[in-house]
Design a protein around this motif. Structure first.
Motif, mmCIF file in Angstrom:
data_model
loop_
_atom_site.group_PDB
_atom_site.id
_atom_site.type_symbol
_atom_site.label_atom_id
_atom_site.label_comp_id
_atom_site.label_asym_id
_atom_site.label_seq_id
_atom_site.Cartn_x
_atom_site.Cartn_y
_atom_site.Cartn_z
ATOM 1 N N MET A 252 0.853 -1.188 0.000
ATOM 2 C CA MET A 252 0.000 0.000 0.000
ATOM 3 C C MET A 252 0.889 1.238 0.000
ATOM 4 N N GLU A 253 0.483 2.239 -0.740
ATOM 5 C CA GLU A 253 1.186 3.525 -0.739
ATOM 6 C C GLU A 253 0.311 4.537 -0.007
ATOM 7 N N ILE A 254 0.813 5.054 1.114
ATOM 8 C CA ILE A 254 0.043 5.939 1.988
ATOM 9 C C ILE A 254 0.723 7.303 2.070
ATOM 10 N N CYS A 255 -0.069 8.361 2.049
ATOM 11 C CA CYS A 255 0.503 9.711 2.189
ATOM 12 C C CYS A 255 -0.283 10.498 3.214
ATOM 13 N N ARG A 256 0.353 11.545 3.749
ATOM 14 C CA ARG A 256 -0.281 12.459 4.692
ATOM 15 C C ARG A 256 -0.087 13.886 4.210
ATOM 16 N N ARG A 257 -1.051 14.722 4.553
ATOM 17 C CA ARG A 257 -0.883 16.150 4.278
ATOM 18 C C ARG A 257 0.317 16.652 5.062
ATOM 19 N N GLY A 258 1.207 17.370 4.412
ATOM 20 C CA GLY A 258 2.388 17.918 5.074
ATOM 21 C C GLY A 258 3.661 17.172 4.764
ATOM 22 N N ASP A 259 3.563 15.887 4.340
ATOM 23 C CA ASP A 259 4.748 15.117 3.972
ATOM 24 C C ASP A 259 4.986 15.228 2.474
ATOM 25 N N ILE A 260 6.227 15.353 2.064
ATOM 26 C CA ILE A 260 6.527 15.491 0.643
ATOM 27 C C ILE A 260 6.583 14.137 -0.052
ATOM 28 N N PHE A 261 6.925 13.073 0.685
ATOM 29 C CA PHE A 261 6.997 11.744 0.105
ATOM 30 C C PHE A 261 5.916 10.848 0.690
ATOM 31 N N ALA A 262 5.473 9.886 -0.107
ATOM 32 C CA ALA A 262 4.547 8.872 0.382
ATOM 33 C C ALA A 262 5.322 7.760 1.091
ATOM 34 N N THR A 263 4.593 6.896 1.762
ATOM 35 C CA THR A 263 5.169 5.785 2.514
ATOM 36 C C THR A 263 4.683 4.470 1.919
ATOM 37 N N ASP A 264 5.611 3.552 1.650
ATOM 38 C CA ASP A 264 5.263 2.225 1.145
ATOM 39 C C ASP A 264 5.106 1.265 2.325
ATOM 40 N N VAL A 265 3.967 0.582 2.378
ATOM 41 C CA VAL A 265 3.656 -0.349 3.454
ATOM 42 C C VAL A 265 3.574 -1.761 2.881
ATOM 43 N N TYR A 266 4.214 -2.728 3.539
ATOM 44 C CA TYR A 266 4.225 -4.114 3.074
ATOM 45 C C TYR A 266 3.659 -5.014 4.167
ATOM 46 N N ILE A 267 2.642 -5.813 3.816
ATOM 47 C CA ILE A 267 2.000 -6.739 4.748
ATOM 48 C C ILE A 267 2.089 -8.141 4.153
ATOM 49 N N GLN A 268 2.624 -9.081 4.934
ATOM 50 C CA GLN A 268 2.755 -10.459 4.467
ATOM 51 C C GLN A 268 2.248 -11.400 5.558
ATOM 52 N N PHE A 269 1.335 -12.306 5.180
ATOM 53 C CA PHE A 269 0.769 -13.251 6.130
ATOM 54 C C PHE A 269 1.514 -14.583 6.084
ATOM 55 N N ALA A 270 1.508 -15.304 7.209
ATOM 56 C CA ALA A 270 2.208 -16.582 7.317
ATOM 57 C C ALA A 270 1.274 -17.731 6.930
ATOM 58 N N ASN A 271 1.770 -18.965 7.067
ATOM 59 C CA ASN A 271 0.987 -20.174 6.816
ATOM 60 C C ASN A 271 0.477 -20.213 5.384
ATOM 61 N N ASP A 272 1.327 -20.644 4.520
ATOM 62 C CA ASP A 272 1.035 -20.683 3.088
ATOM 63 C C ASP A 272 -0.298 -21.370 2.819
ATOM 64 N N ALA A 273 -1.219 -20.646 2.180
ATOM 65 C CA ALA A 273 -2.538 -21.153 1.788
ATOM 66 C C ALA A 273 -3.374 -21.599 2.987
ATOM 67 N N GLY A 274 -3.087 -21.083 4.173
ATOM 68 C CA GLY A 274 -3.872 -21.440 5.345
ATOM 69 C C GLY A 274 -5.011 -20.462 5.579
ATOM 70 N N THR A 275 -5.850 -20.757 6.576
ATOM 71 C CA THR A 275 -6.914 -19.836 6.963
ATOM 72 C C THR A 275 -6.555 -19.196 8.292
ATOM 73 N N ASN A 276 -7.096 -18.012 8.525
ATOM 74 C CA ASN A 276 -6.837 -17.254 9.743
ATOM 75 C C ASN A 276 -5.341 -17.178 10.057
ATOM 76 N N PRO A 277 -4.509 -16.692 9.109
ATOM 77 C CA PRO A 277 -3.055 -16.699 9.318
ATOM 78 C C PRO A 277 -2.609 -15.571 10.241
ATOM 79 N N ASN A 278 -1.430 -15.752 10.813
ATOM 80 C CA ASN A 278 -0.776 -14.688 11.555
ATOM 81 C C ASN A 278 -0.054 -13.758 10.586
#
Length: 470
Positions: A252-278
């Motif tokens: 996800m690319e997130i920005c705020r008013r007042g910042d000149i650059f955006a922030t890149d956010v990376y989310i990765q879940f565990a348990n390959d092909a599992g349900t309710n992963p951490n």
């Protein structure tokens, strides 16, 4: 897919049709949207649109054979709240006075109509088709027309009007080198070019665009100004994870008013092909700019909430872009909220700043301590692929070589040994070796006349250096 699959002439409309056959004229007076629904079997009995919201305007009607087409356009100009669009109804003039709900269409799924400040220039256009026949005087259906926004339509109309004026006075285009036919052809070419440009706008209903794409105001995936003037947190997104995923990262690319650059956010879940992963990895990279705190909270099995911290100064936070692996992350769905809260739930997971680690303490070897208290303690800081070491230390023992002078923590160590000549007490210098395993060696203490001197107790030694990591 037929969006308006439930479209009927009401009982009152059918009664009006019988009077039309006997000499009365059907006169459509207005169109109204509704935010409610009724069972499809009850549509014909309705006398009003369910939960009326706003009147929508007509565009010029057209007649082709026995079919009459009435375009209507919905705009959010001046509309200060979003709502769910479920119904569209046409009201006709009642010969006995007043008006009746003549026909009513109900969608098979809701359509969100945003407020003007949320999505300026938003519009939708539909065509009402009325067909006359012997068996049924009027049959009505509705289809969505993939139209450009009202702003784009007005630009196009103004361009056509300007060219029509030129056509109206062709004498102004006639010169010694251009006869009347050439002038007409030139205007035709300009009209064709204007029409061609309009087709390159992204349709309001979506679709594939060929040629140039005009985005004069840009667009966000989602933007929220909730909680303006207050510090706290914004619940920006709800992430649902099912079994059909292969633990690829979501970006996800997130920005705020007042910042000149955006922030890149990376989310990765565990348990390959599992349900309710951490959560396996949760990083953000702010490119060395201001820090922004983000948190993930498991609100329910397989459902995670993404919170972003805000201060009073940051009264607007937006998600500019979202990317995921379309082949391996089909089981991940993202819903946007934008609601404000003063506190995040207990147990939330904080994102790690990959772009700027902040200052991290290094351990010191036997007899080594920070010079003049804790202020000068040795620390490292990682900015992307560059690590900087700072500090000034002192020694309580004497030595010529110290094999564990300080130790660099894992994640900050060079792949190969790095060597630095640094300042010691007075005019002395020494060689600092930063080893790939993290141990730092201090040796070759020199006063410019003799090398490998013994370092006296109570000396001070600077530890300032920078290196790259893989």
């Amino acid at each position: 897919m037929n969006f308006w699959q439930n479209a009927v002439v009401t009982d009152a409309g059918i009664a009006l049709q019988s009077r039309i056959i006997n000499g009365h004229t059907l006169k459509i007076v207005r169109a109204v949207t509704g935010a409610g629904t009724v069972p499809p079997v009850n549509l014909r009995q309705q006398t009003e649109v369910t939960s009326p919201k706003q009147e929508i305007r007509f565009l010029p009607a057209s007649v082709k054979g026995e079919q009459i087409t009435i375009p209507v356009v919905l705009e959010n100009t001046g509309w200060n709240e979003r709502y769910e669009l479920w119904q569209v109804g046409l009201y006709a003039e009642n010969p006995d006075g007043g008006e009746i709900l003549y026909c009513l269409a109900q969608a098979n799924e809701k359509k969100i109509v945003p407020a003007e400040d949320e999505s300026p220039g938003f519009s939708i256009t539909w065509n009402f088709h009325m067909q006359n026949s012997n068996e049924k005087p009027f049959d009505i259906s509705i289809d969505p027309a993939g139209m450009a926004t009202v702003k784009q339509y007005n630009i196009h109309s103004e361009a056509i009007e300007k060219l029509n004026v030129e056509v109206g006075d062709l004498s102004s285009l006639k010169t010694a080198k251009k006869d009347l036919t050439g002038a007409v052809n030139e205007v035709k070419d300009e009209i064709s070019q204007v029409n061609s440009n309009l087709t390159k706008y992204l349709p309001a209903s979506g679709g594939r665009v060929s040629g140039n794409l005009y985005l004069d105001q840009g667009f966000n995936v989602f933007s929220s100004g909730n909680g303006s003037g207050s510090s706290g947190y914004l619940l920006l997104a709800e992430i649902t994870v099912s079994g059909n995923y292969k633990n690829s990262p979501i970006k996800m690319e997130i920005c705020r008013r007042g910042d000149i650059f955006a922030t890149d956010v990376y989310i990765q879940f565990a348990n390959d092909a599992g349900t309710n992963p951490n959560v396996y990895s949760f990083y953000y990279n702010n490119h060395g700019m201001k820090n922004i705190d983000m948190y993930l909270y498991r609100n329910a099995p397989s459902i995670w909430y993404l919170y972003v911290a805000k201060s009073e100064a940051y009264d607007n936070i937006a998600i500019l872009d979202v990317k995921k692996d379309m082949a391996y992350m089909t089981g991940v769905q993202i819903k946007y909220h934008g609601s404000y809260t003063g506190n995040i739930p207990s147990g939330s997971i904080k994102a790690t700043n990959y772009g700027d680690s902040g200052w991290v303490d290094c351990s010191m070897g036997n007899g080594i301590s920070a010079n003049s208290g804790t202020y000068n303690r040795p620390q490292v800081r990682k900015m992307g692929k560059v690590v900087h070491l700072r500090g000034i230390v002192t020694n309580s023992t004497t030595w010529q070589t110290h094999d564990s002078f300080i130790t660099i923590p894992a994640g900050y160590r060079p792949s190969l040994n790095e060597y630095f000549v640094l300042q010691g007490s007075g005019s002395n210098r020494y060689l600092l070796t930063v080893a790939s395993g993290g141990k730092c060696v201090a040796q070759k203490y020199s006063n410019n006349a003799t090398a490998n001197n013994t370092v006296p107790a109570g000396s001070w030694l600077s530890v300032h250096a920078s290196w790259m990591i893989e």
